[in-house]
Write a protein that holds these residues in place. Structure first.
Motif, PDB file in Angstrom:
ATOM      1  N   UNK A 268       0.838  -1.196   0.000  1.00 13.88           N
ATOM      2  CA  UNK A 268       0.000   0.000   0.000  1.00 13.88           C
ATOM      3  C   UNK A 268       0.889   1.268   0.000  1.00 13.88           C
ATOM      4  N   UNK A 269       1.960   1.186   0.784  1.00 14.19           N
ATOM      5  CA  UNK A 269       2.893   2.334   0.849  1.00 14.19           C
ATOM      6  C   UNK A 269       3.451   2.620  -0.542  1.00 14.19           C
ATOM      7  N   UNK A 270       3.790   1.528  -1.228  1.00 15.10           N
ATOM      8  CA  UNK A 270       4.320   1.687  -2.581  1.00 15.10           C
ATOM      9  C   UNK A 270       3.269   2.298  -3.506  1.00 15.10           C
ATOM     10  N   UNK A 271       2.033   1.847  -3.336  1.00 12.51           N
ATOM     11  CA  UNK A 271       0.971   2.359  -4.200  1.00 12.51           C
ATOM     12  C   UNK A 271       0.783   3.856  -3.978  1.00 12.51           C
ATOM     13  N   UNK A 272       0.844   4.248  -2.705  1.00  4.98           N
ATOM     14  CA  UNK A 272       0.702   5.681  -2.415  1.00  4.98           C
ATOM     15  C   UNK A 272       1.790   6.489  -3.107  1.00  4.98           C
ATOM     16  N   UNK A 273       2.999   5.909  -3.062  1.00  4.21           N
ATOM     17  CA  UNK A 273       4.118   6.593  -3.713  1.00  4.21           C
ATOM     18  C   UNK A 273       3.836   6.757  -5.222  1.00  4.21           C
ATOM     19  N   UNK A 274       3.367   5.666  -5.810  1.00  2.87           N
ATOM     20  CA  UNK A 274       3.078   5.735  -7.252  1.00  2.87           C
ATOM     21  C   UNK A 274       1.906   6.650  -7.547  1.00  2.87           C
ATOM     22  N   UNK A 275       0.916   6.639  -6.626  1.00  6.31           N
ATOM     23  CA  UNK A 275      -0.228   7.524  -6.826  1.00  6.31           C
ATOM     24  C   UNK A 275       0.234   8.976  -6.847  1.00  6.31           C
ATOM     25  N   UNK A 276       1.113   9.300  -5.922  1.00  5.94           N
ATOM     26  CA  UNK A 276       1.655  10.661  -5.854  1.00  5.94           C
ATOM     27  C   UNK A 276       2.386  10.996  -7.131  1.00  5.94           C
ATOM     28  N   UNK A 277       3.148  10.015  -7.588  1.00  4.31           N
ATOM     29  CA  UNK A 277       3.917  10.231  -8.812  1.00  4.31           C
ATOM     30  C   UNK A 277       2.978  10.416 -10.007  1.00  4.31           C
ATOM     31  N   UNK A 278       1.959   9.543 -10.041  1.00  3.19           N
ATOM     32  CA  UNK A 278       0.979   9.642 -11.126  1.00  3.19           C
ATOM     33  C   UNK A 278       0.293  10.997 -11.106  1.00  3.19           C
ATOM     34  N   UNK A 279      -0.041  11.467  -9.882  1.00  2.00           N
ATOM     35  CA  UNK A 279      -0.713  12.766  -9.770  1.00  2.00           C
ATOM     36  C   UNK A 279       0.197  13.866 -10.283  1.00  2.00           C
ATOM     37  N   UNK A 280       1.484  13.741  -9.941  1.00  2.00           N
ATOM     38  CA  UNK A 280       2.428  14.783 -10.367  1.00  2.00           C
ATOM     39  C   UNK A 280       2.516  14.807 -11.898  1.00  2.00           C
ATOM     40  N   UNK A 281       2.685  13.615 -12.462  1.00  2.00           N
ATOM     41  CA  UNK A 281       2.793  13.539 -13.923  1.00  2.00           C
ATOM     42  C   UNK A 281       1.504  14.050 -14.571  1.00  2.00           C
TER      43      UNK A 281
END
Lengths: 405, 233
Positions: A268-281
């Motif tokens: 889940x922690x990893x997903x949050x990280x990717x979600x943040x990254x996805x949001x940034x992109x």
């Protein structure tokens, strides 16, 4: 359609031409920089974590009762969770993979001009290697006797030996062995010696964003205070993490005077990280899209204004023998000339922005393919933006020349 | 050279039908200098638009150099305007962004001529109107009379079948008007057909032949008769 009359026309309408060029150059600069950053961000989407994140649980408890003994609680916590049958191993840590943001510079020397290398330090005990399932690449693992433990105020000494990740070793020492080498975790700090090199694992977005996902150091020390309480990382039997999470939380609630600030699977922690990254992109791309639309509308507006202003001139051209297609071609070519100049300037702006960003982030954002595609996209948008007013211009009747003086 | 047979032009709106030209029969021979006169709203401009292939019409036939213009596509009409007609407008209609050389060049470029041929024609045309020395000037740097001479140069550079002049001296003072008229007469004397729409009787009288338009109808008067008609008007 020859280009000369277009240049002559532009020469006489410098303000309008400059306005369009600036608009295109600005859009190209911002658009391509955003797209380059977004593309680079998304390209690193599936960098392996290096750890079995599906089977690791993180718990971050926090005392609100100032009278509690954090050290004793930690001892109790670790014992209790390890007693749960499906929990294979557990370790306290000052940082959690995927969210480790306490980036520092590590040095090979203490001279004023010594180069710093970005990294994240995980302070933990000897179990961390097993919890994260890291493999030993070189040297030796840390042992229980290497670990410095104690309450922060009463434990001034720090661990003098560290393990570093494979990528960190490569950056610091190249092809040489890192074992036995000395590094400084701050210029003013005591030196520490590298005793082992472990396999890479992902730290967090601050280093990901710099292309240094795997730069980390494990220091065998566990220090605590009421203000600095450890996180817990627990590796469980594969496939049991979800079912176990509540049981693990219950165990941590056995200790009085605290609450569980965060409890989740590292997945889940990893997903949050990717979600943040996805949001940034996504933010970059949406902003780019908005800018593109604004530019397109701006070009349409400017061209439509010109068409309105030049109705009589366009009619004159039609009377003198211009076909509708000649009028269309005139506007499209004129726009292409301005777009080309704007794009050249825009590319220069992009290069300087991406160079600066790459310097700052220590990561290469430049990608010729993406840059060319962005330029092509902007070109197409401009052609479309000009198409409609140009079409309107082409439909101006030649008989307009005989109307009025 | 130019022949109209039963040409009518009707402007229609939802409520009204306006007969701008009614059954015009007309024949203009090569080398003629024809003036077209008539009061405001008589149909002069419509006649000009049809003769110049600037507008289409529904009834009748219009032969230019033997070719019926009726029903031709927009592109074909553009070609006819470009190759067979030299336009001279009341307000000159020079392109303000282009130097004289390039203004004269505009119709020649649409004709797809080689750069060498265009250059020769432009220089010759500007020499004819006495402005060869000012080729690189912009129209705004010239007087009204000079601008109209550039427009004439532009009209004759393509060696058209005829010149269609719309009030060519309408925006000029009498001295400049005189110079422009002399220039047109000179061009006509070398064989170029000129059709000139004007409301100036004196100018009309200088043409070989006067065509009068009243209420959309054309009366074609030979010069000998025309002078009398104009005098008594």
């Amino acid at each position: 359609m020859d280009i000369k009359p277009i240049f002559l026309g532009l020469k006489q309408n410098k303000f309008m031409a400059m306005l369009m060029i600036i608009q295109i150059a600005f859009t190209m600069g911002v658009l391509s920089s955003s797209v380059l950053v977004a593309t680079t961000t998304l390209q690193e989407w599936n960098v392996p974590s290096g750890i079995p994140h599906n089977d690791i649980v993180r718990i971050s408890p926090e005392f609100f009762d100032d009278n509690q003994d954090v050290g004793q609680a930690m001892f109790n916590d670790l014992k209790r969770v390890k007693d749960i049958p499906a929990v294979i191993n557990a370790a306290p840590s000052n940082a959690v993979p995927f969210t480790a943001e306490n980036m520092i510079d590590v040095y090979l020397a203490t001279e004023e001009d010594a180069q710093g290398f970005k990294t994240v330090v995980f302070e933990s005990d000897e179990q961390i290697i097993d919890v994260l399932q890291l493999s030993l690449i070189d040297g030796r693992l840390i042992t229980a006797s290497d670990v410095v433990k104690g309450e922060i105020d009463s434990t001034p000494q720090s661990a003098s030996e560290v393990m570093i990740s494979q990528d960190m070793a490569k950056v610091l020492f190249g092809d040489d062995s890192a074992i036995g080498k000395t590094i400084w975790l701050a210029k003013s700090a005591d030196p520490v010696k590298v005793i082992g090199v472990y396999s890479n694992f992902m730290t967090g977005e601050r280093l990901n964003g710099r292309g240094k996902s795997y730069h980390s150091i494990i220091r065998p020390q566990v220090k605590w205070s009421l203000n600095q309480q450890p996180h817990y990382l627990m590796r469980v039997e594969p496939g049991t993490a979800v079912a176990l999470l509540e049981d693990i939380i219950d165990v941590f609630y056995l200790e009085r005077g605290r609450y569980i600030n965060s409890s989740e699977l590292l997945k889940r922690t990893q997903k949050r990280m990717y979600d943040g990254r996805g949001s940034r992109a996504l933010t970059f791309l949406v902003l780019s899209l908005v800018l593109l639309i604004i530019t397109g509308l701006g070009i349409t507006g400017l061209t439509a204004f010109q068409v309105t202003q030049k109705r009589k001139q366009i009619g004159t051209r039609r009377a003198l023998g211009a076909k509708k297609s000649d009028i269309m071609r005139y506007f499209l070519t004129e726009n292409s000339v301005l777009t080309l100049i704007g794009l050249v300037i825009g590319v220069a702006v992009t290069l300087s922005i991406t160079f600066e960003l790459s310097e700052q982030a220590g990561q290469n954002f430049f990608n010729l393919g993406v840059l060319l595609m962005t330029a092509l996209l902007l070109w197409v948008v401009n052609i479309l933006a000009v198409w409609f007013p140009a079409k309107r211009a082409a439909n101006i009747a030649p008989a307009i020349v005989t109307r009025g003086a | 050279m130019l022949r109209m047979e039963n040409v009518s032009k009707i402007y229609r709106t939802e409520l009204v039908e306006t007969h701008a030209l009614r059954k015009v029969d007309l024949h203009i021979k090569s080398g003629e200098f024809v003036s077209v006169t008539g009061p405001s709203g008589s149909g002069k401009t419509t006649f000009l638009n049809l003769a110049g292939a600037l507008e289409t019409f529904e009834e009748g036939d219009y032969f230019l150099d033997g070719q019926n213009v009726k029903g031709l596509s927009d592109d074909k009409l553009s070609e006819i305007r470009n190759q067979k007609i030299g336009f001279i407008f009341q307000s000159f209609n020079l392109l303000p962004d282009l130097p004289l050389f390039d203004n004269v060049d505009v119709p020649l470029r649409y004709r797809g001529m080689s750069a060498k041929e265009r250059k020769e024609r432009i220089e010759h045309a500007l020499e004819t109107v006495g402005l060869a020395s000012r080729m690189q000037h912009l129209p705004t740097q010239l007087s009204g009379g000079q601008q109209q001479r550039v427009a004439i140069a532009r009209a004759i550079a393509g060696d058209p079948l005829f010149l269609l002049a719309d009030e060519p001296t309408g925006n000029l003072d009498s001295l400049m008007a005189q110079q422009v008229m002399e220039l047109l007469e000179d061009i006509n004397s070398k064989g170029t057909t000129i059709i000139m729409v004007t409301h100036d009787d004196q100018l009309a009288r200088r043409a070989h032949r006067n065509i009068q338009i009243f209420d959309g109808q054309v009366s074609d008067i030979e010069k000998s008769v025309a002078d009398d008609v104009i005098r008594s008007a």
